[in-house]
Design an enzyme around this catalytic site. Structure first.
Site, PDB file in Angstrom:
ATOM      1  N   SER A  81     -11.290 -18.436 -22.303  1.00 54.53           N
ATOM      2  CA  SER A  81     -10.464 -18.744 -21.138  1.00 54.53           C
ATOM      3  C   SER A  81     -10.769 -20.146 -20.637  1.00 54.53           C
ATOM      4  CB  SER A  81     -10.717 -17.740 -20.010  1.00 54.53           C
ATOM      5  OG  SER A  81     -10.086 -18.191 -18.822  1.00 54.53           O
ATOM      6  N   SER A 107      -3.568 -11.617 -10.860  1.00 56.16           N
ATOM      7  CA  SER A 107      -4.026 -12.287 -12.079  1.00 56.16           C
ATOM      8  C   SER A 107      -4.515 -11.275 -13.108  1.00 56.16           C
ATOM      9  CB  SER A 107      -5.132 -13.305 -11.758  1.00 56.16           C
ATOM     10  OG  SER A 107      -6.190 -12.697 -11.058  1.00 56.16           O
ATOM     11  N   SER A 144      -6.631 -14.268  -5.549  1.00 59.06           N
ATOM     12  CA  SER A 144      -5.619 -14.627  -4.552  1.00 59.06           C
ATOM     13  C   SER A 144      -4.725 -13.452  -4.170  1.00 59.06           C
ATOM     14  CB  SER A 144      -4.748 -15.767  -5.083  1.00 59.06           C
ATOM     15  OG  SER A 144      -4.029 -15.341  -6.232  1.00 59.06           O
ATOM     16  N   ASP A 178       2.010  -3.653  -9.659  1.00 58.52           N
ATOM     17  CA  ASP A 178       1.726  -4.983 -10.198  1.00 58.52           C
ATOM     18  C   ASP A 178       2.158  -5.099 -11.656  1.00 58.52           C
ATOM     19  OD1 ASP A 178       0.678  -5.409  -7.729  1.00 58.52           O
ATOM     20  OD2 ASP A 178      -1.418  -5.398  -8.361  1.00 58.52           O
ATOM     21  N   LEU A 236      -2.419 -12.257  -6.178  1.00 61.82           N
ATOM     22  CA  LEU A 236      -1.122 -12.443  -6.847  1.00 61.82           C
ATOM     23  C   LEU A 236      -1.141 -11.816  -8.242  1.00 61.82           C
ATOM     24  CD1 LEU A 236      -0.426 -16.164  -5.836  1.00 61.82           C
ATOM     25  CD2 LEU A 236       0.382 -14.085  -4.692  1.00 61.82           C
ATOM     26  N   HIS A 244       0.836  -1.207   0.000  1.00 64.52           N
ATOM     27  CA  HIS A 244       0.000   0.000   0.000  1.00 64.52           C
ATOM     28  C   HIS A 244       0.872   1.259   0.000  1.00 64.52           C
ATOM     29  CE1 HIS A 244      -4.036  -1.749   0.299  1.00 64.52           C
ATOM     30  NE2 HIS A 244      -3.467  -2.697   1.024  1.00 64.52           N
ATOM     31  N   THR A 245       2.060   1.147  -0.566  1.00 62.35           N
ATOM     32  CA  THR A 245       2.933   2.322  -0.711  1.00 62.35           C
ATOM     33  C   THR A 245       2.964   2.816  -2.149  1.00 62.35           C
ATOM     34  OG1 THR A 245       4.808   0.811  -0.966  1.00 62.35           O
ATOM     35  CG2 THR A 245       4.488   1.768   1.211  1.00 62.35           C
ATOM     36  N   ASP A 246       2.559   1.976  -3.111  1.00 62.15           N
ATOM     37  CA  ASP A 246       2.756   2.388  -4.513  1.00 62.15           C
ATOM     38  C   ASP A 246       1.885   3.574  -4.892  1.00 62.15           C
ATOM     39  OD1 ASP A 246       0.450   0.777  -4.548  1.00 62.15           O
ATOM     40  OD2 ASP A 246       0.925  -0.126  -6.493  1.00 62.15           O
TER      41      ASP A 246
END
Length: 390
Positions: free
Chosen positions: A67, A129, A125, A174, A127, A34-36
């Site tokens: 998909s 996606s 998750s 990300d 990560l 939560h710094t970006d």
């Protein structure tokens, strides 16, 4: 997934061979959470879990998406002339946004594509996606339409898709980690300047274990945007006497001196996390470079404590994973990673203690939460790339 399997899957769905196959990684963040979007530093790495794709250029204006993760949706067809957000189009809104903003940036995408996607990042998750998919579509377009595309520009288009098309007020971390990742290296990124260092991730006899709460998080519907607003309001209040654009400009001493300007106790806590986490990230980079893994682990633990008590984005699931991991033999550090509110934690643990970690943390988590977590070893990967060409 092997290139041959990708090609076969594409041919099975679309009836013809793909022009090329691709891979776009997911990411973990070692520290700097939560710094970006607060103008601070982050320390992510791309991982071998990610999104595979195959694509073929079409002669008409049709975009056809399939998909393997959403087989029940079948092939979703969209016109290249109709790239607007539509909830009914599900996951394909991410590709639509990327293609739209590539076109707006002056890149010629004048015909459609057939696109096959398979991801092994668990959905929801934390990560990344969605960012993985954004960069995947970007490199597909780059390859199929021979675009002269700077990778950083593509990273920014991914972020814009998330912010303006999907409506999530996230930072650039990300997409940057996924687009610029390198094998066995973490990315130390200053989100204010976009200056970055690739730092060798030498953990000795330790590995990174991803601990999945198996509690799905919906970013746009979570308190993510609320936290960002709280931090922006804190900056406004501090600027009665200071002149800063973001909390990332402050060290802890300066923040403590002027924190009284923030008129709400909750906002003080939010801002304190952003400032202290930024400083922890700087210290963590130095500790890793010096080979001081114990100090690095302590900073990772302190990050979780701050996210739990000051930023309040953890919850019983992530706290149970981190707190239980701290008590296990061979664990250097553990914390939540990603936006929080579910998703995943990471633990840095001795290779010979991984089995015990999984067993003990898994048991206590299941007893506490009522369902089991999942564990994966995080291998550090390179960034989004072409796997094969026809």
């Amino acid at each position: 997934m092997k290139k041959q399997e990708l090609n076969q899957a594409f041919t099975h769905v679309f009836g013809r061979e793909a022009d090329a196959t691709f891979f776009s990684p997911g990411r973990i963040n070692l520290i700097g959470e939560h710094t970006d979007y607060n103008g601070g530093r982050v320390f992510p790495a791309a991982i071998t879990l990610g999104t595979y794709g195959a694509a073929r250029k079409r002669d008409d204006k049709l975009l056809r998406f399939y998909s393997a993760n959403f087989e029940e949706l079948g092939i979703i067809e969209i016109s290249l002339d109709h790239l607007i957000f539509n909830k009914k189009d599900s996951w394909t809104n991410y590709p639509k946004g990327v293609i739209k903003y590539l076109q707006e940036a002056g890149h010629s995408i004048d015909t459609g594509m057939d696109v096959y996607v398979f991801g092994n990042i668990p959905n929801g998750s934390g990560l990344s996606s969605s960012s993985s998919l954004e960069l995947l579509i970007g490199i597909m377009a780059e390859e199929l339409f021979d675009l002269k595309l700077d990778r950083l520009d593509l990273v920014k288009i991914g972020k814009r898709t998330e912010n303006d098309f999907i409506g999530v007020n996230s930072g650039i971390m990300d997409q940057f980690a996924i687009g610029m990742g390198a094998e066995k290296k973490a990315i130390y990124l200053d989100t204010k300047t976009l200056e970055y260092d690739l730092v060798p991730l030498d953990l000795g006899d330790n590995v990174i274990v991803i601990m999945n709460t198996n509690k799905r998080r919906e970013l746009a519907d979570s308190k993510y945007n609320e936290r960002r607003t709280e931090c922006e309001k804190a900056v406004e209040e501090l600027n009665v006497l200071l002149d800063i654009k973001s909390l990332g400009e402050l060290d802890e001493e300066t923040f403590d001196e002027y924190a009284y300007l923030i008129k709400d106790a909750k906002r003080i806590k939010r801002a304190r996390h952003a400032v202290s986490e930024n400083q922890r990230t700087l210290k963590a980079k130095k500790a890793l470079a010096a080979g001081d893994l114990e100090k690095f682990g302590r900073l990772v633990n302190a990050s979780h404590v701050s996210l739990e008590h000051d930023y309040e984005v953890t919850g019983i699931e992530l706290d149970t994973l981190a707190h239980t991991a701290w008590e296990q033999e061979g664990v250097l550090g553990a914390r939540m990673t990603g936006a929080g509110f579910g998703g995943c934690g990471i633990a840095i643990v001795a290779k010979d203690k991984v089995a015990a970690l999984k067993e003990n943390v898994g048991r206590i988590y299941t007893e506490t939460v009522g369902y089991a977590p999942a564990f994966y070893i995080a291998e550090i990967a390179g960034g989004s790339r072409v796997l094969s060409r026809k």
